[in-house]
Scaffold this active site. Structure first.
Site, short mmCIF file in Angstrom:
data_model
loop_
_atom_site.label_atom_id
_atom_site.label_comp_id
_atom_site.label_asym_id
_atom_site.label_seq_id
_atom_site.Cartn_x
_atom_site.Cartn_y
_atom_site.Cartn_z
N LYS A 82 -27.17 57.36 27.50
CA LYS A 82 -25.94 56.78 26.96
C LYS A 82 -25.20 56.07 28.08
O LYS A 82 -25.13 56.60 29.20
CB LYS A 82 -25.09 57.95 26.43
CG LYS A 82 -23.86 57.54 25.69
CD LYS A 82 -24.13 57.33 24.22
CE LYS A 82 -23.01 56.65 23.50
NZ LYS A 82 -22.94 55.21 23.71
N LYS A 106 -21.60 62.41 34.07
CA LYS A 106 -20.44 62.41 33.17
C LYS A 106 -20.77 63.12 31.86
O LYS A 106 -20.02 63.97 31.39
CB LYS A 106 -20.04 60.96 32.90
CG LYS A 106 -18.67 60.79 32.31
CD LYS A 106 -18.36 59.32 32.07
CE LYS A 106 -18.31 58.52 33.37
NZ LYS A 106 -17.91 57.13 33.15
N LYS A 118 -26.96 52.63 32.01
CA LYS A 118 -25.95 51.58 32.09
C LYS A 118 -26.64 50.24 31.99
O LYS A 118 -27.81 50.12 32.37
CB LYS A 118 -25.18 51.67 33.42
CG LYS A 118 -23.81 51.05 33.38
CD LYS A 118 -22.78 51.97 32.73
CE LYS A 118 -21.42 51.35 32.66
NZ LYS A 118 -20.41 52.31 32.23
N ASN A 233 -8.86 48.07 28.49
CA ASN A 233 -9.03 49.19 27.55
C ASN A 233 -8.54 50.51 28.16
O ASN A 233 -7.77 51.23 27.53
CB ASN A 233 -10.51 49.28 27.15
CG ASN A 233 -10.77 50.46 26.25
OD1 ASN A 233 -10.82 51.60 26.70
ND2 ASN A 233 -10.90 50.21 24.96
#
Ligand code: NAD
Length: 428
Positions: A82, A106, A118, A233
């Site tokens: 992810k 993470k 990534k 964001n």
């Protein structure tokens, strides 16, 4: 010579280490303290898959421009990988590799059933038209269609990308696979299977970690001040939510400038201004113009770097006056600055914990896609807050148990989960 020793030597001989070397240097410090077995460490220092593609895109001027795209899968030990996709001019394989590794740690720290990855494209999205961005995003999705998959590798937004790009990815990927597969990507618009609460989730996580850390180190949040670097964001939502909890936001910034207001900004006014102004704060009159360097070194309770990497470094770390740093961005602190901040007694909530709210709600989005049943925003937020408070407690506990910083405590928290998963799964 072991990989651990090699990377540590490199990091001491060079003043500015690369982002991936910085990951390895911190990894090695934590691995040594935790006594991570060498075979497990060896499985975590090298990414599992590194894909680089060239993307020919028809530009509006009728000429083809070739962009470089990356996807690096660092680990799938805990589940499908992810991690976000970044569009920026300086995207390169070292940066993507570092960001992919951080995603592994993470997700493990947040207790998610995910590995880390990534992606990125070297481009300047600010200078591209919507049509060019769409064609480039679709070309990237097509080139990566064997890498991505709802149970394989699941991208999400990062710098320079958002729900619009995620919608293009889900559309292109579903066309290639000839079935609608919303779980291939998270951070989608709600109408396409996105989750309520996802957009503000990373900023919300930053807010939870700031409050939890303030409780631990004895800062009264009702009297506290904070400076937030970055108004995208993460920064914008963090500023908004921290302000809603009574924390005075005395400084905000974006790439066009930094602003100071001792009384505290009304964040909604700043947001409205930016929205009308091509999403930038340039020309904002709600505060005094200051430099980026001044923002970082203000006398505030909390500093929230939520823009780009390597902002806090050996040159400016000794000038930082904040008691608490909460890393909304990935890698905002250079490796060489860690010891300076530690010696100054500044509490640093590290990126792999501080900004894990985004991937946590991404996980909730993916779960909702798998179920085809969608939750209310309050439900998402309650699950998110509980997950973040739990992760914070575990990292705090490990940092105390191993008498180390929260950063190294976070790596140790991740190691505990990854080591078990790797041992259970075994090897050839
Ligand atoms: P974004 O593109 O929405 O916003 C980035 C912001 O940083 C913009 O306001 C930009 O103007 C500002 N900025 C750029 N250069 C700057 C500079 N030199 N000085 C001050 N401000 C500058 O990106 P984002 O999604 O908010 O991501 C920010 C950071 O948070 C990145 O490191 C990203 O990897 C990390 N992150 C994002 C998410 C997410 O869900 N979006 C999740 C985890 C981590």
């Amino acid at each position: 010579m072991s990989t651990q020793t090699k990377a540590t030597e490199k990091s001491t001989e060079k003043k500015h280490v690369s982002m991936y070397e910085a990951v390895l240097a911190r990894f090695n410090t934590a691995a040594k303290l935790y006594n991570l077995p060498e075979d497990i460490a060896a499985m975590l220092v090298t990414p599992q898959k590194q894909v680089k593609v060239s993307l020919p895109v028809m530009m509006d001027n009728g000429k083809i421009q070739v962009f470089e795209g990356y996807r690096i899968v660092h680990s799938t030990h805990l589940g499908p990988s992810k991690g976000g996709i970044r569009y920026a001019p300086d995207v390169n394989d070292d940066e993507v590799k570092a960001l992919a590794a951080w995603m592994t740690y993470k997700c493990a720290v947040a207790g998610l059933p995910y590995g880390g990855a990534k992606g990125g494209i070297t481009c300047n999205p600010r200078n591209m038209s919507v049509g060019e961005l769409e064609r480039m995003t679709r070309a990237y999705t097509s080139a990566m269609s064997e890498v991505f998959g709802p149970n394989k590798d699941i991208p999400a937004p990062d710098m320079g990308t958002g729900k619009r790009e995620m919608a293009w990815i889900v559309d292109e990927y579903s066309k290639i696979r000839r079935e609608y597969l919303p779980g291939v990507v998270t951070g989608k618009p709600i109408t396409l299977g996105g989750s309520r609460g996802r957009e503000a989730a990373t900023g919300r996580g930053v807010m939870i970690h700031t409050i939890e850390a303030m409780k631990k180190i004895g800062i009264d949040r009702k009297k506290a001040s904070a400076a937030v670097q970055g108004f995208g964001n993460v920064g914008l939502n963090a500023a908004k939510l921290l302000s809603s909890k009574g924390i005075r936001i005395v400084a905000i910034s974006d790439h066009t400038g930094a602003f100071y207001n001792e009384k505290g900004f009304d964040i909604d006014t700043a947001v409205k201004y930016a929205q009308k102004n091509n999403n930038v704060l340039q020309g904002f009159t709600g505060g005094d113009l200051i430099s980026n360097e001044q923002l970082l070194t203000l006398d505030v309770d909390a500093l929230i770097p939520a823009a780009i990497q390597n902002q806090i470094n050996e040159e400016n770390a000794h000038k930082i006056q904040a008691k608490l740093i909460v890393e909304g961005a990935n890698g905002p602190t250079e490796f060489g600055a860690d010891h300076i901040l530690n010696e100054k007694g500044i509490t640093v909530v590290p990126d792999i914990l501080a900004n894990s709210g985004g991937v946590t709600v991404s996980y909730f989005e993916w779960v909702q896609n798998q179920y085809g049943h969608y939750w209310k925003e309050e439900e998402v937020n309650a699950k998110h807050d509980f997950a973040m408070e739990t992760a914070f407690e575990q990292v705090w506990f490990n940092s105390k148990q191993y008498k180390t910083s929260l950063r190294i405590g976070a790596y140790i928290t991740a190691f505990k989960r990854l080591e078990k998963a790797i041992r259970y799964r075994g090897a050839y």
